[in-house]
Design a protein around this motif. Structure first.
Motif, PDB file in Angstrom:
ATOM      1  N   ASN A 179      -8.934 -13.517 -12.976  1.00 27.31           N
ATOM      2  CA  ASN A 179      -8.371 -12.206 -12.674  1.00 27.31           C
ATOM      3  C   ASN A 179      -8.891 -11.682 -11.344  1.00 27.31           C
ATOM      4  N   TYR A 180      -8.014 -11.009 -10.627  1.00 23.22           N
ATOM      5  CA  TYR A 180      -8.351 -10.446  -9.318  1.00 23.22           C
ATOM      6  C   TYR A 180      -7.755  -9.044  -9.232  1.00 23.22           C
ATOM      7  N   VAL A 181      -8.296  -8.242  -8.327  1.00 23.98           N
ATOM      8  CA  VAL A 181      -7.734  -6.922  -8.074  1.00 23.98           C
ATOM      9  C   VAL A 181      -7.488  -6.779  -6.579  1.00 23.98           C
ATOM     10  N   CYS A 182      -6.278  -6.370  -6.236  1.00 28.05           N
ATOM     11  CA  CYS A 182      -5.880  -6.185  -4.838  1.00 28.05           C
ATOM     12  C   CYS A 182      -5.841  -4.686  -4.537  1.00 28.05           C
ATOM     13  N   LEU A 183      -6.629  -4.251  -3.562  1.00 30.26           N
ATOM     14  CA  LEU A 183      -6.667  -2.856  -3.143  1.00 30.26           C
ATOM     15  C   LEU A 183      -6.036  -2.751  -1.764  1.00 30.26           C
ATOM     16  N   ALA A 184      -5.095  -1.824  -1.606  1.00 28.10           N
ATOM     17  CA  ALA A 184      -4.375  -1.681  -0.335  1.00 28.10           C
ATOM     18  C   ALA A 184      -4.289  -0.218   0.061  1.00 28.10           C
ATOM     19  N   SER A 185      -4.312   0.029   1.351  1.00 32.29           N
ATOM     20  CA  SER A 185      -4.159   1.385   1.885  1.00 32.29           C
ATOM     21  C   SER A 185      -2.712   1.617   2.294  1.00 32.29           C
ATOM     22  N   HIS A 186      -2.257   2.849   2.147  1.00 34.35           N
ATOM     23  CA  HIS A 186      -0.907   3.250   2.530  1.00 34.35           C
ATOM     24  C   HIS A 186      -1.029   4.566   3.292  1.00 34.35           C
ATOM     25  N   TYR A 187      -0.431   4.643   4.460  1.00 31.40           N
ATOM     26  CA  TYR A 187      -0.548   5.875   5.242  1.00 31.40           C
ATOM     27  C   TYR A 187       0.560   5.940   6.287  1.00 31.40           C
ATOM     28  N   ILE A 188       0.742   7.139   6.830  1.00 31.69           N
ATOM     29  CA  ILE A 188       1.688   7.368   7.918  1.00 31.69           C
ATOM     30  C   ILE A 188       0.878   7.766   9.147  1.00 31.69           C
ATOM     31  N   ASP A 189       1.088   7.063  10.245  1.00 35.72           N
ATOM     32  CA  ASP A 189       0.261   7.298  11.427  1.00 35.72           C
ATOM     33  C   ASP A 189       0.786   8.466  12.256  1.00 35.72           C
ATOM     34  N   GLU A 190       0.146   8.683  13.404  1.00 32.56           N
ATOM     35  CA  GLU A 190       0.501   9.813  14.266  1.00 32.56           C
ATOM     36  C   GLU A 190       1.917   9.716  14.804  1.00 32.56           C
ATOM     37  N   GLU A 191       2.464   8.504  14.878  1.00 33.93           N
ATOM     38  CA  GLU A 191       3.838   8.313  15.338  1.00 33.93           C
ATOM     39  C   GLU A 191       4.831   8.332  14.174  1.00 33.93           C
ATOM     40  N   TRP A 192       4.363   8.729  13.028  1.00 31.90           N
ATOM     41  CA  TRP A 192       5.190   8.812  11.817  1.00 31.90           C
ATOM     42  C   TRP A 192       5.788   7.453  11.437  1.00 31.90           C
ATOM     43  N   ARG A 193       4.911   6.461  11.424  1.00 28.61           N
ATOM     44  CA  ARG A 193       5.275   5.119  10.970  1.00 28.61           C
ATOM     45  C   ARG A 193       4.485   4.810   9.714  1.00 28.61           C
ATOM     46  N   LEU A 194       5.173   4.296   8.703  1.00 26.37           N
ATOM     47  CA  LEU A 194       4.548   3.987   7.419  1.00 26.37           C
ATOM     48  C   LEU A 194       3.859   2.632   7.482  1.00 26.37           C
ATOM     49  N   HIS A 195       2.611   2.584   7.027  1.00 28.80           N
ATOM     50  CA  HIS A 195       1.818   1.352   7.072  1.00 28.80           C
ATOM     51  C   HIS A 195       1.263   1.014   5.694  1.00 28.80           C
ATOM     52  N   ARG A 196       1.060  -0.271   5.493  1.00 32.04           N
ATOM     53  CA  ARG A 196       0.356  -0.769   4.304  1.00 32.04           C
ATOM     54  C   ARG A 196      -0.575  -1.886   4.755  1.00 32.04           C
ATOM     55  N   ASN A 197      -1.851  -1.757   4.395  1.00 33.54           N
ATOM     56  CA  ASN A 197      -2.836  -2.788   4.736  1.00 33.54           C
ATOM     57  C   ASN A 197      -3.656  -3.140   3.500  1.00 33.54           C
ATOM     58  N   VAL A 198      -3.715  -4.419   3.169  1.00 36.54           N
ATOM     59  CA  VAL A 198      -4.616  -4.863   2.114  1.00 36.54           C
ATOM     60  C   VAL A 198      -6.054  -4.640   2.596  1.00 36.54           C
ATOM     61  N   LEU A 199      -6.877  -4.064   1.742  1.00 39.30           N
ATOM     62  CA  LEU A 199      -8.273  -3.810   2.097  1.00 39.30           C
ATOM     63  C   LEU A 199      -9.209  -4.829   1.460  1.00 39.30           C
TER      64      LEU A 199
END
Length: 681
Positions: free
Chosen positions: A213-233
């Motif tokens: 078993n594993y757990v994947c943690l990811a960040s989700h945010y909108i930057d200053e240029e109003w672009r949606l991002h997702r990054n696995v942490l």
């Protein structure tokens, strides 16, 4: 070499190949030789031997002496260029190159081909270190197994492509992958720490064939240029003896490692029934470093796609016996060609014009089960005829079971349509979910009214699970819908009147109070930032600050005007007409343009719209079980597994973003101009 009998020949104009810069041409008796300047080795130098064997010798000779080969690898332009092999190729059954004296007969095009060699461009030098990094990046980006560097096929390919490349062991490639991971991690960390807005976290469980078993943690945010991002942490390997409450420790460690405690806005879990203790521990930890918004509801959101997937599995489990009969019916029809032909004839006589082909479903993909049920329903008349006239057909459904199949297939179709809507964007903003989940809620209420006990019981069980999700997520879904200028509060009023009936006004008021509570918190943060900015401005600002006698007045003005500004910001947005619901609409671009008009509300919009309301790939909605890692990764060390998983996401996201932003540049500029016109109006 007996030099007394050898004559060094002057190089004629015909000896124009660059290889002759590294050879002396000598004659002994009637035989011509080419003597290597580097090692004094003697090779054939006659005019009908060509120069390919000389070049192949040089590639090995210069490689041994670490000589600069840029001269040899600099091509001379010709009117017509043909490819040339710069080294003796090896094959899968040859460990060594062929004897360099065995060459084909002289070819009139040989001289021209000799002078057309591969170039590395400016610089010209081959770099083993750079090539190792490129190899590691390739393995990371495309998910190739690390063991590929030990495969014979890869070694043959690399040797023929670039003879100077030294084969590297698996451990060396691992080191290169870890270096790339650490470098990319620093880049992602810098971006997150310098982000103006807040960050959302998603938590998703993974597994492998060996039941790890594993757990994947990811960040989700909108930057200053109003672009949606997702990054696995992080991609954490869980200890086999871990318990559910350990998940909170993993999440908290992630927040500490990435320094996100003060930036966290919301947490979305893949499971609709996460242990309440996990949420309480996260809330307790977060309360020590930041304000808990709207009673912590943002820290226990559930993934919409995981909910739908769970409901699909419940439907199929309830219909297990019926589906087994349907599989038997399909097998019977496809048991022989004659049976298939007879079934097709029966279908034509029954007036069935469907062109769909009966196919058995896959046990691991519920989508295939839905498609099988949908196809079987179209051939219901033919199957009923078989039931009445073919005594060998023993998998027939009763009329009641056909009715169950029809209703359940309708349930599955609605889920399939919702998942298709979600899949239109790879990472959709939070505003797209409210309409879909409200429609599903209304349908569930209707299904519960069915007169059939089996169907109404199934619908009631589904609604219990849906209500658990709805109680956790409906407020955030509604706020996200309000922040869509095409709908605002009107959409909430429309759907809540259908869902709640006489109690709709109370529910709408709860949503309105939730928006205002969030805006109050954002207004306070905005005031604090504004106060701090006076100390971090230009040098002139800092010099004048000590003599500014109205500093106290500025603070008084912010404090006394805070609630008024917040109310006017929201009221102004809601009082203006809704945005036209026609053509293409980019909600992020809308808020980018309207940020100056709604400064506080835009801060909330940035964080709410970036909240991941679904964290399952849309095409996986009908798949049973958790996502699985590749077999080649399950046996790796946990650190290198995490490095490969995270770095793959970071490098892929960077590549996709560059392509996407390049394509969208012109359209976004046009959209901005149109939105500015709307603002002026």
């Amino acid at each position: 070499m007996d030099e007394s009998n050898e004559i060094i020949l002057q190089k004629s104009k015909r000896l124009t190949s660059v290889v002759w810069n590294y050879f002396e041409r000598v004659r002994k008796a009637d035989v011509c030789y080419a003597v290597c300047i580097q090692c004094n080795k003697k090779l054939s130098g006659s005019s009908n031997s060509g120069t390919t064997h000389l070049r192949n010798h040089l590639m090995r000779c210069l490689k041994r002496t670490n000589h600069d080969m840029s001269q040899l690898l600099t091509p001379k332009r010709k009117k017509k260029e043909n490819p040339v092999t710069v080294a003796t190729p090896i094959s899968f059954d040859e460990g060594q190159p062929k004897d360099e004296y065995l060459r084909p007969k002289f070819d009139h095009e040989q001289q021209r081909r000799d002078e057309v060699v591969l170039s590395r461009g400016s610089g010209g030098r081959f770099s083993q270190e750079r090539s190792q990094v490129d190899l590691a990046r390739m393995i990371i980006m495309h998910g190739y197994p690390l063991a590929m560097v030990d495969h014979v096929g890869f070694k043959v390919f690399a040797r023929n492509l670039q003879p100077l490349f030294e084969a590297v062991p698996n451990s060396t490639v691992e080191d290169s992958c870890m270096e790339i991971y650490m470098r990319e991690k620093q880049r992602v960390q810098h971006t997150l720490n310098n982000l103006y807005g807040k960050i959302n976290l998603s938590v998703e469980m993974w597994s492998s064939r060996d039941n790890a078993n594993y757990v994947c943690l990811a960040s989700h945010y909108i930057d200053e240029e109003w672009r949606l991002h997702r990054n696995v942490l992080n991609f954490i390997t869980l200890d086999p003896s871990h318990t559910e409450d350990m998940l909170s420790e993993v999440i908290i460690r992630c927040l500490i490692e990435w320094r996100l405690e003060s930036k966290l806005f919301a947490v979305t879990f893949d499971s609709f029934s996460v242990n309440e203790e996990i949420v309480l521990r996260i809330k307790d930890h977060m309360s020590q470093s930041s304000q808990i918004l709207i009673n912590g509801q943002l820290l226990e959101l559930k993934s919409a796609a995981h909910l739908l997937s769970s409901l699909v599995q419940d439907c199929l489990e309830a219909m297990r016996d019926v589906i087994q009969k349907i599989r038997g019916s399909v097998r019977y029809v496809k048991s022989s060609q004659s049976t298939q032909v007879r079934f097709n004839e029966i279908a034509q006589l029954a007036g069935i014009n469907s062109h769909k082909i009966l196919v058995l479903d896959s046990l691991v993909n519920s989508n295939s089960t839905y498609l099988m049920l949908e196809t079987v329903l179209e051939y219901k008349g033919a199957f009923c005829h078989l039931r009445d006239h073919d005594h060998a057909f023993d998998s027939s459904l009763t009329d009641e079971e056909w009715e169950w199949t029809r209703y359940v297939t309708g349930y599955l179709k609605l889920v399939f349509d919702i998942a298709s809507d979600f899949s239109r964007n790879k990472f959709p903003t939070a505003n797209v979910y409210f309409v879909e989940m409200c429609d599903f809620h209304i349908q569930l209420i209707e299904w519960c009214k069915n007169q059939d006990n089996f169907l109404s019981s199934l619908a009631a069980n589904m609604k219990v699970k849906f209500d658990e999700y709805w109680n956790k997520c409906s407020l955030v879904l509604a706020i996200a819908a309000i922040l869509d200028p095409r709908f605002k509060m009107k959409l909430v009023e429309y759907y809540y009147s259908k869902i709640y009936g006489s109690t709709a006004l109370d529910r709408i008021k709860e949503v309105s109070n939730g928006v205002k509570e969030l805006l109050d918190a954002y207004s306070m943060c905005s005031a604090i930032v504004g106060e701090d900015s006076s100390f971090s401005g230009s040098g002139l600002g800092r010099t004048m600050d000590t003599r500014d006698r109205l500093k106290g007045f500025d603070k008084f003005l912010r404090e006394t005007s805070q609630n008024l500004n917040t109310a006017s910001d929201l009221d102004k947005y809601l009082s203006e007409p809704v945005f036209p619901r026609t053509g293409e609409f980019n909600i992020l671009n809308y808020w980018k343009v309207h940020t100056p008009r709604y400064p506080v509300l835009s801060l909330l919009a940035r964080d709410i719209l970036g909240t991941p309301m679904s964290i399952l790939a849309p095409d996986s909605t009908f798949n049973s079980g958790t996502p699985m890692i590749a077999d080649s990764q399950s046996s790796l060390n946990p650190d290198i597994r995490q490095a490969l998983f995270c770095a793959h996401d970071w490098l892929s996201t960077e590549t996709e973003a560059k392509k996407l932003y390049h394509c969208l540049d012109n359209t976004l500029q046009l959209s901005e101009e149109m939105n500015k016109i709307q603002v002026v109006r």
